[in-house]
Structures are given as C-alpha cells and as structure tokens.
Design a protein around this motif. Structure first.
Motif, PDB file in Angstrom:
ATOM      1  N   ALA A  89      -4.846   2.670  19.701  1.00 54.12           N
ATOM      2  CA  ALA A  89      -5.418   3.228  18.475  1.00 54.12           C
ATOM      3  C   ALA A  89      -4.314   3.541  17.474  1.00 54.12           C
ATOM      4  CB  ALA A  89      -6.210   4.488  18.792  1.00 54.12           C
ATOM      5  N   ALA A  90      -4.484   3.058  16.241  1.00 57.18           N
ATOM      6  CA  ALA A  90      -3.433   3.231  15.237  1.00 57.18           C
ATOM      7  C   ALA A  90      -3.962   2.884  13.854  1.00 57.18           C
ATOM      8  CB  ALA A  90      -2.238   2.341  15.565  1.00 57.18           C
ATOM      9  N   GLN A  91      -3.228   3.300  12.831  1.00 54.96           N
ATOM     10  CA  GLN A  91      -3.380   2.755  11.488  1.00 54.96           C
ATOM     11  C   GLN A  91      -2.359   1.623  11.433  1.00 54.96           C
ATOM     12  OE1 GLN A  91      -3.241   1.071   8.523  1.00 54.96           O
ATOM     13  NE2 GLN A  91      -1.530   2.412   7.970  1.00 54.96           N
ATOM     14  N   PRO A  92      -2.794   0.355  11.457  1.00 62.68           N
ATOM     15  CA  PRO A  92      -1.880  -0.754  11.731  1.00 62.68           C
ATOM     16  C   PRO A  92      -1.319  -1.499  10.518  1.00 62.68           C
ATOM     17  CG  PRO A  92      -4.130  -1.520  11.918  1.00 62.68           C
ATOM     18  CD  PRO A  92      -4.201  -0.069  11.510  1.00 62.68           C
ATOM     19  N   LEU A  93      -1.614  -1.053   9.301  1.00 66.45           N
ATOM     20  CA  LEU A  93      -1.275  -1.863   8.136  1.00 66.45           C
ATOM     21  C   LEU A  93      -0.189  -1.232   7.270  1.00 66.45           C
ATOM     22  CD1 LEU A  93      -4.893  -2.820   7.076  1.00 66.45           C
ATOM     23  CD2 LEU A  93      -3.275  -4.216   8.372  1.00 66.45           C
ATOM     24  N   VAL A  94       0.823  -2.031   6.934  1.00 69.03           N
ATOM     25  CA  VAL A  94       1.894  -1.583   6.046  1.00 69.03           C
ATOM     26  C   VAL A  94       1.320  -1.211   4.687  1.00 69.03           C
ATOM     27  CG1 VAL A  94       3.999  -2.279   4.842  1.00 69.03           C
ATOM     28  CG2 VAL A  94       3.673  -2.935   7.235  1.00 69.03           C
ATOM     29  N   SER A  95       0.418  -2.043   4.165  1.00 71.87           N
ATOM     30  CA  SER A  95      -0.142  -1.798   2.832  1.00 71.87           C
ATOM     31  C   SER A  95      -0.861  -0.457   2.756  1.00 71.87           C
ATOM     32  CB  SER A  95      -1.091  -2.935   2.438  1.00 71.87           C
ATOM     33  OG  SER A  95      -2.155  -3.048   3.370  1.00 71.87           O
ATOM     34  N   VAL A  96      -1.636  -0.114   3.788  1.00 70.33           N
ATOM     35  CA  VAL A  96      -2.364   1.156   3.801  1.00 70.33           C
ATOM     36  C   VAL A  96      -1.398   2.333   3.900  1.00 70.33           C
ATOM     37  CG1 VAL A  96      -4.022   2.566   5.110  1.00 70.33           C
ATOM     38  CG2 VAL A  96      -4.455   0.129   4.745  1.00 70.33           C
ATOM     39  N   SER A  97      -0.262   2.132   4.568  1.00 70.94           N
ATOM     40  CA  SER A  97       0.716   3.216   4.683  1.00 70.94           C
ATOM     41  C   SER A  97       1.275   3.621   3.324  1.00 70.94           C
ATOM     42  CB  SER A  97       1.852   2.824   5.632  1.00 70.94           C
ATOM     43  OG  SER A  97       2.789   1.953   5.029  1.00 70.94           O
ATOM     44  N   TYR A  98       1.263   2.697   2.364  1.00 70.70           N
ATOM     45  CA  TYR A  98       1.713   3.023   1.004  1.00 70.70           C
ATOM     46  C   TYR A  98       0.644   3.799   0.234  1.00 70.70           C
ATOM     47  CZ  TYR A  98       6.027   0.289   1.097  1.00 70.70           C
ATOM     48  OH  TYR A  98       7.294  -0.171   1.374  1.00 70.70           O
ATOM     49  N   THR A  99      -0.609   3.445   0.428  1.00 70.81           N
ATOM     50  CA  THR A  99      -1.684   4.107  -0.302  1.00 70.81           C
ATOM     51  C   THR A  99      -2.133   5.401   0.364  1.00 70.81           C
ATOM     52  OG1 THR A  99      -3.360   2.793   0.866  1.00 70.81           O
ATOM     53  CG2 THR A  99      -2.533   1.921  -1.221  1.00 70.81           C
ATOM     54  N   ASP A 100      -1.961   5.507   1.689  1.00 76.40           N
ATOM     55  CA  ASP A 100      -2.394   6.708   2.411  1.00 76.40           C
ATOM     56  C   ASP A 100      -1.368   7.061   3.490  1.00 76.40           C
ATOM     57  OD1 ASP A 100      -3.827   8.823   3.386  1.00 76.40           O
ATOM     58  OD2 ASP A 100      -5.730   7.749   3.505  1.00 76.40           O
ATOM     59  N   GLU A 148      15.786  -3.133  22.842  1.00 74.33           N
ATOM     60  CA  GLU A 148      15.251  -1.787  23.005  1.00 74.33           C
ATOM     61  C   GLU A 148      16.277  -0.680  22.749  1.00 74.33           C
ATOM     62  OE1 GLU A 148      12.690  -4.619  25.359  1.00 74.33           O
ATOM     63  OE2 GLU A 148      14.838  -4.339  24.968  1.00 74.33           O
ATOM     64  N   LYS A 149      17.548  -1.036  22.616  1.00 67.98           N
ATOM     65  CA  LYS A 149      18.588  -0.039  22.341  1.00 67.98           C
ATOM     66  C   LYS A 149      18.901   0.103  20.856  1.00 67.98           C
ATOM     67  CE  LYS A 149      20.852  -0.506  26.842  1.00 67.98           C
ATOM     68  NZ  LYS A 149      22.117  -0.816  27.564  1.00 67.98           N
ATOM     69  N   ASP A 150      18.269  -0.727  20.032  1.00 65.70           N
ATOM     70  CA  ASP A 150      18.536  -0.675  18.599  1.00 65.70           C
ATOM     71  C   ASP A 150      17.929   0.570  17.960  1.00 65.70           C
ATOM     72  OD1 ASP A 150      20.147  -2.923  18.122  1.00 65.70           O
ATOM     73  OD2 ASP A 150      18.417  -4.252  18.204  1.00 65.70           O
ATOM     74  N   LEU A 151      18.443   0.906  16.772  1.00 67.12           N
ATOM     75  CA  LEU A 151      17.996   2.089  16.050  1.00 67.12           C
ATOM     76  C   LEU A 151      16.535   1.972  15.631  1.00 67.12           C
ATOM     77  CD1 LEU A 151      21.083   2.681  13.722  1.00 67.12           C
ATOM     78  CD2 LEU A 151      20.478   3.976  15.777  1.00 67.12           C
ATOM     79  N   LEU A 152      15.854   3.104  15.614  1.00 71.69           N
ATOM     80  CA  LEU A 152      14.452   3.151  15.201  1.00 71.69           C
ATOM     81  C   LEU A 152      14.347   3.549  13.730  1.00 71.69           C
ATOM     82  CD1 LEU A 152      12.948   5.043  18.260  1.00 71.69           C
ATOM     83  CD2 LEU A 152      12.928   2.585  17.847  1.00 71.69           C
ATOM     84  N   GLY A 153      13.217   3.240  13.134  1.00 66.40           N
ATOM     85  CA  GLY A 153      12.959   3.637  11.758  1.00 66.40           C
ATOM     86  C   GLY A 153      12.846   2.436  10.849  1.00 66.40           C
ATOM     87  N   GLY A 154      12.345   2.658   9.636  1.00 63.02           N
ATOM     88  CA  GLY A 154      12.179   1.553   8.709  1.00 63.02           C
ATOM     89  C   GLY A 154      12.061   2.063   7.290  1.00 63.02           C
ATOM     90  N   LYS A 155      11.908   1.137   6.364  1.00 61.01           N
ATOM     91  CA  LYS A 155      11.895   1.496   4.943  1.00 61.01           C
ATOM     92  C   LYS A 155      10.499   1.858   4.436  1.00 61.01           C
ATOM     93  CE  LYS A 155      15.918  -1.369   3.769  1.00 61.01           C
ATOM     94  NZ  LYS A 155      16.219  -1.850   5.126  1.00 61.01           N
ATOM     95  N   ASP A 156       9.469   1.605   5.204  1.00 62.41           N
ATOM     96  CA  ASP A 156       8.116   1.940   4.772  1.00 62.41           C
ATOM     97  C   ASP A 156       7.512   2.982   5.708  1.00 62.41           C
ATOM     98  OD1 ASP A 156       6.415   0.402   6.952  1.00 62.41           O
ATOM     99  OD2 ASP A 156       7.977  -0.974   6.297  1.00 62.41           O
ATOM    100  N   ILE A 157       6.444   3.623   5.257  1.00 66.56           N
ATOM    101  CA  ILE A 157       5.829   4.711   6.025  1.00 66.56           C
ATOM    102  C   ILE A 157       5.298   4.217   7.368  1.00 66.56           C
ATOM    103  CG2 ILE A 157       3.942   6.393   6.059  1.00 66.56           C
ATOM    104  CD1 ILE A 157       6.212   7.156   4.204  1.00 66.56           C
ATOM    105  N   TYR A 158       4.715   3.014   7.379  1.00 62.44           N
ATOM    106  CA  TYR A 158       4.192   2.483   8.639  1.00 62.44           C
ATOM    107  C   TYR A 158       5.313   2.372   9.678  1.00 62.44           C
ATOM    108  CZ  TYR A 158       2.430  -0.725  12.145  1.00 62.44           C
ATOM    109  OH  TYR A 158       2.092  -1.297  13.346  1.00 62.44           O
TER     110      TYR A 158
END
Length: 370
Positions: A89-100, A148-158
């Motif tokens: 279960a998730a909010q799976p869309l990058v586009s929606v993460s920008y609007t909400d 799996e040892k790489d850094l986590l995180g990204g430039k968008d909310i999703y």
C-alpha cells in the motif's frame, strides 16, 4: 517450493487493490493461500482488481487508509493474525507527490509505520516483506546500478518518502524485530518501473500508451531517452515471494533490504519500450504511435538502474523474462482485455500468464520452482 510454504497460510496483502497487489493476490490464491486484503481505494478507472472481481477470490477485503485510524488497522491485523505480510500500500506516483506532498508522506511513511507497529504486537511469528521503490536511492545517475549500500533520498517528495520509509523499516527492525519474542522477521524490497497487463495508473507510460491506442489516438511522451529498469510485474513479485520464503528459514536475512530488477539488457529507454509495445499492438508505422512533448513540469531521474547481486547471491533470485517476452506478456494481456472484456476469460488469461512465467523459470532451473 512456493506452494509448499504458502499453501493454507494466512497472507495479508496491503495495497491489494492496486496493480501489483492484484497480481500478487491472484498468484497467492493459486498457491492455496488464504489471502486477506487491506487497501484504501482502487488506483484508477478501469483497474484490474474490480475488472476481474478479485475480491471474490480472496478471504476478506478491508477498505481503509493505512495512514489514518491506527486502532482500526490494528484491530484488522489482530483479527487476521497473518502468517505473512506483503506491504504494498502506497501513494505510488511522482506527479501526485508534487501536487499533494503531505498525503504522499503520510501514506508512504506513517502508513508503513502503522503496519509494522501492528505486526510487532502479534503474539506469533510473522514474515513481513515491506515493498518500497528503486526511487528510494539518492539519484546520482550512476551507470553501475544502485546497490543496497547506496545513499537513500531523492530530489522529489515521492523519492524522499520512500527513503524515509526505508529508515522507518530499519528503526523498527532494530527496536523490535531484531530479537522479536515470537521470532517475527522483516525485510524490505526495492523495485520499480513495473509494467504488465491490468495497469491503468495515472501518469504511467504503458497505461498512457494503451489508453491512447485503444481509442486510436497518438501517445505523447515526455522523455524518450530516459532509461529505466523495465520489468514485468511478475518479476519483482517472484522476488517478494522468494524473499518471504528465505526469511522464514534464514533468520540472518532479518532486517535486510533487497533490490529486484531486470537483467541489465532490459535497461531500455522510454522510446525502446514504446516502439516495442506499438509493434506488438499492431502499428505498421511506429511513427504513427507516438510523438515527443518536451516539458520541465517536474524533475524525473534520467537514469535508473539496480544492482541485484545481493538477491542473486543471498536468496537465489534472478530475473526471468527477456525484454521482448516482457513486451509480449504485457501487450497480449491488454489486447485480450479490449477484445473480450469478459471477467472469467481475463482471470484465465492472468492465471495462464502466471503459469507461463513459472514454467519459464522452471525450465531455467530457478530454485523457487522446485
């Protein structure tokens, strides 16, 4: 192997009404599992869960927002007392993460915490596989593929929400599951860019293509040269099932995280994918199937690749389908859907694809088919 462990077991699938969740519910049902679903709403119209009436194939379905009403979620999970949990279960869309952004963060972070908190309280052994995304990694456009040892995180909310979910899983592992009183264990699974029949999700390249072509319209694409680790939906699902199987018998995997992606030869551009799909769909001239629309609407990673050596070595999982087989599986499902639109026939088509996928893996000697 899968049937031996999942047969007659109670399995909770969160996000069961989604694209992946629908396929996983069907697969588990075929393995003899007593499948219970927990999901907020159907992700699109149409959608596979409702179109194939999958609710009739499972034991129970609970419609609830995983980020709200924790006491109700805890009550549902306490009543089910699952042997296995697959949290999709998730909010799976990058586009929606920008609007909400807050809805995205609440669902993907707090929702994950709610599920884990309920599972940890059960007085029995539970095997939990928590699915996040390949976009949990800090995207540095690496050619080698993220491990799996790489850094986590990204430039968008999703991406940030999925990186945060991974940190929540890690903290729950160290706080509760590392030495759980009833030997419950947890691991995370990272995959992305899944395609296949039954997906009509918003702002996703294959559903957009099929929706356009089914109406005899031309598809408009944004970034034709972006590279993604395309894989058929059954590929990561076989990984999730393999991970659950191994977790049950090897406690050393408790708290680990695993990538599930295609062979590097399947890392194709958006253009490659669309041209393969359009050819299988029946276009004589590929140029008639799509056009390019350049936009800077929101950030998208240009290159995403996963290093799956850990899954290869520790749980003996390998991708199964070639790029062309993935194209054929996906396109053929949609063509049959728009041809027949018959529930029983589409259930049969879906189950036949699972069987065909399993037989292909068996012919290649994959251990999970034994």
């Amino acid at each position: 192997m899968f049937k031996g462990i999942f047969n007659q077991k109670k399995v909770l699938v969160t996000g069961n009404s989604g694209f992946k969740g629908s396929w996983l519910s069907l697969w588990l049902n075929n393995l003899g599992s007593k499948v219970h679903g927990l999901s907020y709403h159907s992700p699109s119209e149409p959608n596979m869960f409702e179109s194939l009436q999958i609710e009739n194939k499972i034991e129970s379905f609970h419609k609830i927002n995983i980020a709200e009403n924790y006491s109700k979620i805890d009550e549902i999970i306490s009543n089910i007392r699952p042997d296995f949990v697959f949290h999709l279960a998730a909010q799976p869309l990058v586009s929606v993460s920008y609007t909400d952004p807050l809805y995205t963060i609440n669902t993907n972070v707090l929702g994950t915490a709610n599920i884990l908190n309920s599972v940890k309280n059960l007085d029995k052994k539970v095997i939990s596989v928590i699915i996040t995304s390949d976009k949990c990694y800090d995207n540095l456009e690496l050619d080698r593929g993220y491990n799996e040892k790489d850094l986590l995180g990204g430039k968008d909310i999703y991406s940030g929400s999925k990186g945060a979910a991974e940190l929540i899983i890690k903290s729950f592992y160290h706080s509760y599951f590392k030495n759980h009183e009833y030997d419950s264990v947890v691991a995370s699974a990272r995959a992305g860019n899944v395609i296949g029949g039954g997906d009509w999700g918003k702002d996703r390249i294959v559903p957009d293509a099929i929706s356009s072509w089914s109406k005899n319209n031309k598809l408009s694409i944004r970034n034709p040269n972006s590279t993604r680790p395309w894989q058929h939906v059954l590929e990561p699902l076989s990984g999730y099932l393999s991970l659950a199987y191994k977790l049950n018998s090897d406690k050393k995997l408790n708290g680990e995280n695993f990538n599930f992606g295609p062979d590097k030869s399947n890392n194709k551009t958006v253009k490659d994918l669309i041209e393969g799909l359009s050819k299988r769909w029946g276009f004589k001239n590929i140029d008639d199937s799509y056009s390019v629309k350049h936009t800077d609407e929101f950030h998208e990673a240009g290159l995403l690749q996963l290093d799956c050596k850990k899954a290869n070595e520790k749980i003996d999982w390998f991708p199964n389908l070639t790029f062309n087989e993935m194209i054929n599986f996906s396109t053929d499902w949609y063509k049959e859907f728009y041809r027949s639109n018959d529930i029983e026939e589409m259930l049969l088509v879906s189950e036949e694809q699972i069987k065909k996928y399993t037989n292909s893996a068996k012919n290649k000697g994959f251990s999970w088919t034994e």
